[in-house]
Design an enzyme around this catalytic site. Structure first.
Site, PDB file in Angstrom:
ATOM      1  N   CYS A   1      19.821  79.166 112.168  1.00  0.00           N
ATOM      2  CA  CYS A   1      18.497  79.746 112.343  1.00  0.00           C
ATOM      3  C   CYS A   1      18.679  81.150 112.889  1.00  0.00           C
ATOM      4  O   CYS A   1      19.762  81.531 113.322  1.00  0.00           O
ATOM      5  CB  CYS A   1      17.696  78.946 113.357  1.00  0.00           C
ATOM      6  SG  CYS A   1      17.435  77.236 112.870  1.00  0.00           S
TER       7      CYS A   1
ATOM      8  N   GLY B   1      20.920  76.629 116.907  1.00  0.00           N
ATOM      9  CA  GLY B   1      22.066  75.826 117.330  1.00  0.00           C
ATOM     10  C   GLY B   1      21.758  74.349 117.211  1.00  0.00           C
ATOM     11  O   GLY B   1      20.820  73.947 116.522  1.00  0.00           O
TER      12      GLY B   1
END
Ligand code: SF4
Length: 482
Positions: free
Chosen positions: A17, A118
């Protein structure tokens, strides 16, 4: 009939992301929009921006690319001097509108948003514990766990201490942006798996972004990396830097340099373009091949191919031309049109390839299916010999830290020899860059990196649920002690 296109976006590991935040500018949301635009390569599934004006927070988010989710009109609905945004490709949690970030909660009159890059490795354990304690989850995202932990700590502690205590309970990879109506907080996990940097605009506004290319686009000056284990709090009083967690072993994701990050970004203090070129030069040193031309499969191997060509003295050519206007779906032709889905994206230059000994430089081989079709395409175009060099070692293991590889059973290198992969791809020879060569190309010590998808040594052990799931899926057993 529309069909999903098996192009490189689909057979390669997915980016995680991207996050971007701005504090101290009247057009904060618009600047974050442009920052997310620059970070679009890190996630194409959804986009969201939360904006604060000191009174409250407004959030807009949806499935789709940044320019599809936000219009001039939508951005006008996001007033305020601080904003944080997120682009996502799901690594945990289903692909659904409910999982689009940033998330927002209201707790005792306080609005709080989170944007996460993450993956937590003890999420299952924490999820079970929190549910047993009465928590009701609205999404299947591990990021929501952080909000639940934070809400519990906020009952007894002020925000900075609550963040320190909440994140003290999670393990894994997290670059985070947290936001209240008047403060922006940025956090990087103690291992520093994924990048996060700090910049400043001319008016003194702070910018936080996953990669420096986002700073460049909005003309912010790069100040520094947010350090592993650092909590930055930015508000009207200025910038406060805290290190509330015990120091840990550095665990920079080396795949950011191999493949994920944009080449115009600086990541972990290194320029990605230069690092990829050095990987190519290392390959030329390790794999000396007598050939007529060096070529990438554009665009993935471009920079390593340049490095290989310059170091070996073999001319760089572009033997395959990319069609930049191919979407994700298209009408399938008849069965007789072999490898249509490969050729629609990349077409060989016959006049260049006929009778030539060719070295292809790739940045990674994951499943190998598309690579195989491309090699066949080169053969049909008349290439006499086809050699492949890869600018990283064989990818044999999965990732627990926010990078979505195909199922490990589908990794061509998993349980296979180099000779077996060469044979499968239909190559004359195949060479991978050594782990030592890869690390040397970065100029940083080996101990600073996570190399787990190559060497099965996971710097932060996943909880037993994740590890068991990996074994059930047929992955290699994890390192001793996991
Ligand atoms: S396992 Fe591989 S992809 Fe995942 S964080 Fe480590 S180096 Fe990056």
């Amino acid at each position: 009939m529309g069909a999903d296109m098996p192009d490189e976006e689909l057979w390669r590991p997915r980016h995680e992301c991207g996050i971007c935040g701005v504090f101290g500018h009247g057009d904060a949301a618009k600047l974050v929009y442009f920052g997310l635009y620059a970070l679009q390569h890190r996630g194409q599934e959804s986009a969201g921006i939360a904006a604060g004006n000191g009174q409250g927070i407004v959030l807009r988010k949806a499935m789709g690319l940044v320019p599809d989710v936000f219009s001039e009109q939508t951005l006008q609905q996001l007033p305020g001097h601080l904003a944080s945004g997120h682009v996502r490709y799901s690594t945990t949690g289903a692909s659904s509108p409910g999982n689009v970030q940033p998330f927002m909660i209201r707790h005792r009159g306080m609005e709080l948003t989170i944007a996460h890059n993450g993956n937590l490795v003890n999420s299952m354990t924490l999820h079970k514990r929190l549910e047993a304690e009465g928590a009701i989850f609205q999404t299947s995202m591990d990021s929501e766990i952080v909000l639940h932990l934070l809400a519990r700590e906020l009952v007894r502690h002020p925000l900075p201490e609550a963040i320190a205590r909440a994140l003290g309970q999670v393990r894994g990879a997290y670059s985070l942006l947290l936001m209240t109506k008047d403060s922006l907080m940025a956090v990087r996990d103690p291992g520093g798996f994924h990048p996060l940097c700090l910049g400043m605009l001319d008016n003194g506004a702070y910018v936080v972004a996953s990669e420096t290319c986002a700073l460049d686009l909005i003309e912010a000056r790069y100040l520094r990396e947010i350090e592993p284990g650092e909590l930055l709090i930015i508000n009207r009083e200025g910038l406060q830097s805290l290190h509330p967690w015990p120091p840990a072993r550095r665990s920079f994701c080396i795949f950011e340099h191999v493949y994920f990050a944009r080449p115009d970004s600086n990541v972990f203090g290194l320029n990605v373009y230069a690092a990829r070129k050095r990987m190519g030069a290392m390959l030329a040193r390790e794999a000396k091949i007598d050939a007529d031309i060096v070529m990438p499969f554009p665009d993935s191997g471009n920079y390593a191919a340049l490095g290989y060509a310059q170091a070996s003295g073999i001319p760089l050519e572009f033997g395959m031309i990319r069609n930049h206007y191919v979407g994700r779906t298209f009408i399938q032709p008849s069965q007789s049109m072999r490898d249509f889905s490969v050729r629609v994206k990349l077409n060989p230059v016959r006049e260049l390839l006929a009778g030539k000994r060719v070295i292809i430089v790739e940045d990674s081989i994951v499943r190998g299916t598309t690579g195989r079709s491309r090699v066949q395409s080169l053969r049909r175009a008349g290439a006499k010999e086809i050699h492949m060099v890869v600018s990283c070692p064989p990818t044999r293991y999965g990732c627990f830290y926010g990078v979505d590889f195909p199922s490990p059973k589908k990794l061509v290198a998993s349980g296979n020899t180099i000779e077996g992969i060469r044979d499968y791809l239909g190559l004359d020879s195949l060479h991978y860059l050594s782990l030592e060569g890869l690390v040397e190309a970065t100029g940083l010590p080996k101990e600073h990196f996570c190399l787990a998808c190559f060497n099965n040594e996971y710097p932060v052990p996943p909880d037993t649920g994740l590890a068991k799931e990996a074994l059930d899926e047929g992955r290699q057993p994890l390192s001793p002690g996991l």
